[in-house]
Design a protein around this motif. Structure first.
Motif, PDB file in Angstrom:
ATOM      1  N   HIS A 170      57.354 -14.740  28.520  1.00 53.81           N
ATOM      2  CA  HIS A 170      57.283 -13.390  29.097  1.00 53.81           C
ATOM      3  C   HIS A 170      55.826 -12.997  29.377  1.00 53.81           C
ATOM      4  O   HIS A 170      55.517 -12.424  30.428  1.00 53.81           O
ATOM      5  N   ILE A 171      54.939 -13.318  28.442  1.00 52.17           N
ATOM      6  CA  ILE A 171      53.517 -13.017  28.639  1.00 52.17           C
ATOM      7  C   ILE A 171      52.993 -13.755  29.871  1.00 52.17           C
ATOM      8  O   ILE A 171      52.320 -13.172  30.731  1.00 52.17           O
ATOM      9  N   ALA A 172      53.316 -15.050  29.965  1.00 48.11           N
ATOM     10  CA  ALA A 172      52.857 -15.842  31.117  1.00 48.11           C
ATOM     11  C   ALA A 172      53.424 -15.286  32.416  1.00 48.11           C
ATOM     12  O   ALA A 172      52.715 -15.168  33.426  1.00 48.11           O
ATOM     13  N   SER A 173      54.687 -14.906  32.389  1.00 50.33           N
ATOM     14  CA  SER A 173      55.333 -14.354  33.578  1.00 50.33           C
ATOM     15  C   SER A 173      54.688 -13.030  33.992  1.00 50.33           C
ATOM     16  O   SER A 173      54.402 -12.803  35.173  1.00 50.33           O
ATOM     17  N   LEU A 177      45.782 -18.947  28.358  1.00 49.47           N
ATOM     18  CA  LEU A 177      46.251 -18.585  29.698  1.00 49.47           C
ATOM     19  C   LEU A 177      45.100 -18.318  30.666  1.00 49.47           C
ATOM     20  O   LEU A 177      45.216 -18.576  31.863  1.00 49.47           O
ATOM     21  N   ALA A 178      43.981 -17.830  30.134  1.00 47.02           N
ATOM     22  CA  ALA A 178      42.817 -17.579  30.991  1.00 47.02           C
ATOM     23  C   ALA A 178      42.019 -18.854  31.253  1.00 47.02           C
ATOM     24  O   ALA A 178      41.146 -18.875  32.121  1.00 47.02           O
ATOM     25  N   GLY A 179      42.308 -19.901  30.487  1.00 49.48           N
ATOM     26  CA  GLY A 179      41.558 -21.146  30.652  1.00 49.48           C
ATOM     27  C   GLY A 179      40.137 -21.042  30.130  1.00 49.48           C
ATOM     28  O   GLY A 179      39.243 -21.762  30.582  1.00 49.48           O
ATOM     29  N   ALA A 180      39.925 -20.150  29.166  1.00 51.73           N
ATOM     30  CA  ALA A 180      38.582 -19.945  28.617  1.00 51.73           C
ATOM     31  C   ALA A 180      38.147 -21.160  27.799  1.00 51.73           C
ATOM     32  O   ALA A 180      38.972 -21.853  27.209  1.00 51.73           O
ATOM     33  N   GLU A 181      36.849 -21.382  27.766  1.00 50.16           N
ATOM     34  CA  GLU A 181      36.327 -22.524  27.016  1.00 50.16           C
ATOM     35  C   GLU A 181      36.287 -22.255  25.521  1.00 50.16           C
ATOM     36  O   GLU A 181      36.350 -23.179  24.722  1.00 50.16           O
TER      37      GLU A 181
END
Length: 200
Positions: A14-17, A179-183
């Motif tokens: 749900h968060i990803a959506s 989800l943000a792809g943060a390092e």
């Protein structure tokens, strides 16, 4: 444990959506592939037992013995090849604290799970069933060699009416990082703490 995992999976999907629906522009600005986030939102998350994870890690040359907990470095190696999050289930009894409920089908394991995010991000959810029987709690405490006195309040809850229960904890900052792809997780925390800063 199955129902708890299903609920946790639903929350993460749900968060990803919602991120796709409401923040796709920001995700694109961060360089995230929206099709990948969509896959996280729509795919079912596979289950992997602890024993399978140990075999997979050993096949990759990671030194791990059965019964050891998986720290972040091992989770990172394990999740490098995942396309979507995976649930890691059935940790050995010896690797988890006394309050985890033993698996009635095989007492060597406990009914717990971690949800491991792909791309090397590791654990984003930890959960499972808790022991509600006073006898089981006392057996596990004694088995660990843990003193009973500090846990009398906890034992009392089981003594006077414990009920079957389970749940999970979701690392909000960890989910945002993934989800943000943060390092690094500090990039997803409003006021990160480190060795030089404790207060905002």
């Amino acid at each position: 444990n199955k129902e708890v995992m299903e609920h946790g999976e639903g929350v993460v999907r749900h968060i990803a959506s919602n991120m796709l629906e409401e923040r796709s522009e920001e995700l694109a600005d961060l360089g995230r592939d929206l099709a990948t986030i969509e896959m996280y939102a729509e795919s079912e998350y596979p289950r992997m037992r602890y024993d399978e994870a140990v075999d997979a890690l050993q096949s990759k040359g990671v030194e791990i013995e059965w019964g050891q907990d998986l720290d972040y470095s091992k989770e990172k190696v394990l999740t490098q090849d995942f396309e979507v999050p995976h649930f890691l289930t059935h940790y050995p009894r010896v690797a988890k604290p006394f309050y985890h409920r033993p698996d009635p089908e095989d007492q060597k394991y406990v009914l717990c799970h971690d949800l491991l995010a792909p791309e090397g991000y590791g654990e984003i959810i930890g959960g499972g069933e808790r022991t509600w029987s006073e006898d089981e709690i006392l057996e596990r405490i004694d088995e660990e060699g843990t003193p009973r006195d500090p846990y009398e309040f906890y034992i009392d809850i089981r003594r006077y009416g414990g009920v079957p229960h389970g749940g999970f904890g979701l690392g909000v900052d960890r989910v945002c990082t993934w989800l943000a792809g943060a390092e690094h997780i500090r990039e997803a925390i409003p006021f990160p703490r480190d060795s030089r800063r404790v207060t905002p």
